[in-house]
Design a protein around this motif. Structure first.
Motif, mmCIF file in Angstrom:
data_model
loop_
_atom_site.group_PDB
_atom_site.id
_atom_site.type_symbol
_atom_site.label_atom_id
_atom_site.label_comp_id
_atom_site.label_asym_id
_atom_site.label_seq_id
_atom_site.Cartn_x
_atom_site.Cartn_y
_atom_site.Cartn_z
ATOM 1 N N LEU A 1 0.749 -1.313 0.038
ATOM 2 C CA LEU A 1 0.074 0.019 0.049
ATOM 3 C C LEU A 1 0.927 1.281 -0.003
ATOM 4 O O LEU A 1 1.939 1.316 0.598
ATOM 5 N N GLU B 1 -2.676 3.474 3.139
ATOM 6 C CA GLU B 1 -2.434 3.013 4.506
ATOM 7 C C GLU B 1 -3.191 4.084 5.443
ATOM 8 O O GLU B 1 -4.029 3.407 6.511
ATOM 9 N N THR B 2 -3.076 5.410 5.288
ATOM 10 C CA THR B 2 -3.938 6.169 5.976
ATOM 11 C C THR B 2 -5.337 6.119 5.791
ATOM 12 O O THR B 2 -6.172 6.223 6.862
#
Length: 50
Positions: free
Chosen positions: A22, A27-28
């Motif tokens: 990712l 990811e966030t």
């Protein structure tokens, strides 16, 4: 003689390279999604809903 087979599914605890990489932005976004889902589950449990 005991048969041994190789599972097509990787172990959840297997250490190795992730199958999907990712980006930091993904990811966030994923972390925010998981946090939101956990909050919704907690609220539903607190209100007695299932």
């Amino acid at each position: 003689m005991k048969r041994q087979f190789e599972s097509p599914q990787p172990s959840l605890f297997e250490v190795g390279e992730p199958s999907v990489l990712l980006t930091p932005a993904q990811e966030t976004e994923l972390a925010l999604l998981v946090e939101t889902l956990l909050r919704e589950i907690a609220m539903a449990l607190a209100n007695g809903r299932s």
